[in-house]
Design an enzyme around this catalytic site. Structure first.
Site, PDB file in Angstrom:
ATOM      1  N   LYS A 133       1.002  -1.012  -0.080  1.00 56.53           N
ATOM      2  CA  LYS A 133       0.089  -0.345  -0.156  1.00 56.53           C
ATOM      3  C   LYS A 133       0.457   1.255  -0.163  1.00 56.53           C
ATOM      4  O   LYS A 133       0.490   2.309  -0.817  1.00 56.53           O
ATOM      5  CB  LYS A 133      -0.905  -0.237   0.912  1.00 56.53           C
ATOM      6  CG  LYS A 133      -2.253  -0.766   1.099  1.00 56.53           C
ATOM      7  CD  LYS A 133      -3.238  -0.369   1.695  1.00 56.53           C
ATOM      8  CE  LYS A 133      -4.496  -1.356   1.348  1.00 56.53           C
ATOM      9  NZ  LYS A 133      -5.699  -1.577   1.935  1.00 56.53           N
TER      10      LYS A 133
ATOM     11  N   LYS B 214      -3.731 -10.689  -7.049  1.00 51.97           N
ATOM     12  CA  LYS B 214      -5.126 -10.404  -6.289  1.00 51.97           C
ATOM     13  C   LYS B 214      -6.214 -10.148  -6.312  1.00 51.97           C
ATOM     14  O   LYS B 214      -6.205  -8.753  -7.604  1.00 51.97           O
ATOM     15  CB  LYS B 214      -5.343 -10.477  -4.725  1.00 51.97           C
ATOM     16  CG  LYS B 214      -6.121 -10.068  -3.456  1.00 51.97           C
ATOM     17  CD  LYS B 214      -5.416  -9.813  -2.774  1.00 51.97           C
ATOM     18  CE  LYS B 214      -6.407  -8.723  -2.440  1.00 51.97           C
ATOM     19  NZ  LYS B 214      -6.143  -7.555  -0.401  1.00 51.97           N
TER      20      LYS B 214
ATOM     21  N   LYS C  73     -11.343  -4.638  -4.874  1.00 53.62           N
ATOM     22  CA  LYS C  73     -11.292  -3.575  -4.647  1.00 53.62           C
ATOM     23  C   LYS C  73     -11.020  -2.481  -5.274  1.00 53.62           C
ATOM     24  O   LYS C  73     -11.570  -1.533  -5.983  1.00 53.62           O
ATOM     25  CB  LYS C  73     -12.466  -3.565  -3.373  1.00 53.62           C
ATOM     26  CG  LYS C  73     -11.833  -3.059  -2.436  1.00 53.62           C
ATOM     27  CD  LYS C  73     -12.874  -3.380  -1.796  1.00 53.62           C
ATOM     28  CE  LYS C  73     -12.849  -3.700  -0.036  1.00 53.62           C
ATOM     29  NZ  LYS C  73     -12.006  -4.274   1.083  1.00 53.62           N
TER      30      LYS C  73
END
Ligand code: TYM
Length: 333
Positions: free
Chosen positions: A115, A197, A200
């Site tokens: 992130k 992965k 969203k």
């Protein structure tokens, strides 16, 4: 464990439209515990602000995520469904546990590394200490099992380490939780890049199938899914695209990978992809229908938010008060 009752706890961030990865890896497994466990399922809005959110969207998604919990079979009579920011004990325990978590431990979290690479302009302290807030969520409720996708395993393991460390200094404080990772749905991959992965927050909407996508969109996305060279429907390490689609098909139909290989022997990728799209759309249709009904009842959702927060607070306060007493904080009632 609260008294004699085992506890299941999990959470989902209202940070984007939820995907079939969230559904298969987490949401649809939550109701398994509703009968035998005390269950807490939380919409973790405080986690979501570790990356910038548009306030109106965060609010809307908080309602939507709660409605989806219900649409995924979580009866609010049998499960405590609530919103994190409405239970103040989470942030209070997080501060305490920050003082029992090592900088080095947090630096090793792969999600933090990913992130912070993605949000290089906003590597805030919340992003770094996020796993401590997650540990607080779990430990406040004396949780035994945490149903999650595999990407959250490292965070739950850190939570165990924090609990054990705290218990060593102050015995018998926390139940040490175990992550429960469903074998099949634990890691649903992107349709555009099956080595990544399904997420969203992916900017490519064609890489992701959302739980609320309509039938045509679902089928179109699967038709476009990246597949591998060759033409055989067979699960293998060198066929990540087809393996991912087989896995999704297996999750939605209950068929094993061997059965799927037999079902599609001699059939091309095109026909198989259509079947995956149809099976997914069929399985999601009742969830979508229930979701729409729940979402239309705003007053009902708000009543649940209030009731859920009250129920959760009762348990959260008990643990926090125990912790604060052990630490030596003055308690005057
Ligand atoms: P979040 O919101 O990213 O994801 C919610 C759940 O969905 C699972 N998941 C997946 N499973 C399979 N394949 C995928 N592609 C996929 N993508 C997501 C996640 O593993 C997760 O179970 N930190 C957590 C939320 C959280 C939490 C908690 C979870 C906060 N506090 C306490 C458990 C207990 C998160 O960001 O999940």
């Amino acid at each position: 464990m609260f008294g004699e009752q085992k506890v299941s706890y999990s959470g989902v961030q209202p940070s984007g439209n939820l995907t079939i990865g969230n559904y298969l890896g987490a949401l649809r497994n939550f109701s398994e515990y509703s009968q035998q466990y005390k269950t807490f399922y939380c919409v973790v809005d405080q986690h979501a602000i570790t990356v910038r959110q548009v306030p109106a969207e965060l609010r809307r998604r908080t309602y939507e995520t709660l409605a989806l919990y219900m649409a995924c079979g979580l009866d609010p009579e049998k499960n405590t469904l609530y919103v994190q920011s409405m239970v103040r004990e989470h942030a209070s325990l997080a501060w305490i546990l920050n003082c029992f978590t090592m900088f080095g431990e947090l630096s090793r979290m792969t999600q933090f590394k990913d992130k912070s690479a993605k949000h290089a302009d906003n590597i805030n302290a919340g992003l770094f200490t996020y796993p401590v807030l997650m540990a607080s969520d779990i430990l406040l409720y004396q949780t035994d099992v945490v149903p999650v996708g595999i990407d959250q395993k490292q965070h739950v393991e850190l939570c165990r380490d924090i609990a054990e460390r705290f218990n060593q200094i102050y015995p018998d404080t926390f139940t040490v939780p175990t992550p429960v990772i469903s074998k099949q749905g634990m890691k649903i991959m992107s349709l555009a890049d099956p080595t990544k992965k399904m997420s969203k927050s992916d900017e490519n909407v064609n890489a992701v199938v959302y739980i609320l996508d309509d039938r045509d969109t679902i089928i179109r996305k699967f038709k476009r899914a990246v597949t591998d060279s060759g033409s055989e429907v067979r699960a293998a390490d060198d066929k990540p695209g087809i393996t991912n689609l087989m896995n999704i098909y297996s999750c939605f139909t209950g068929k094993s990978l061997e059965e799927i290989e037999r079902e599609f022997a001699g059939v091309g990728y095109g026909e198989f992809k259509l079947a995956v799209g149809e099976a997914t759309a069929d399985a999601l249709a009742p969830v979508q229908e229930e979701f729409r009904q729940r979402l239309a009842d705003k007053a009902g959702l708000e009543a649940q938010m209030k009731r859920g927060a009250e129920e959760a607070s009762y348990y959260a306060r008990r643990t926090l008060s125990k912790v604060e007493k052990k630490l030596g904080f003055v308690q005057i009632r």
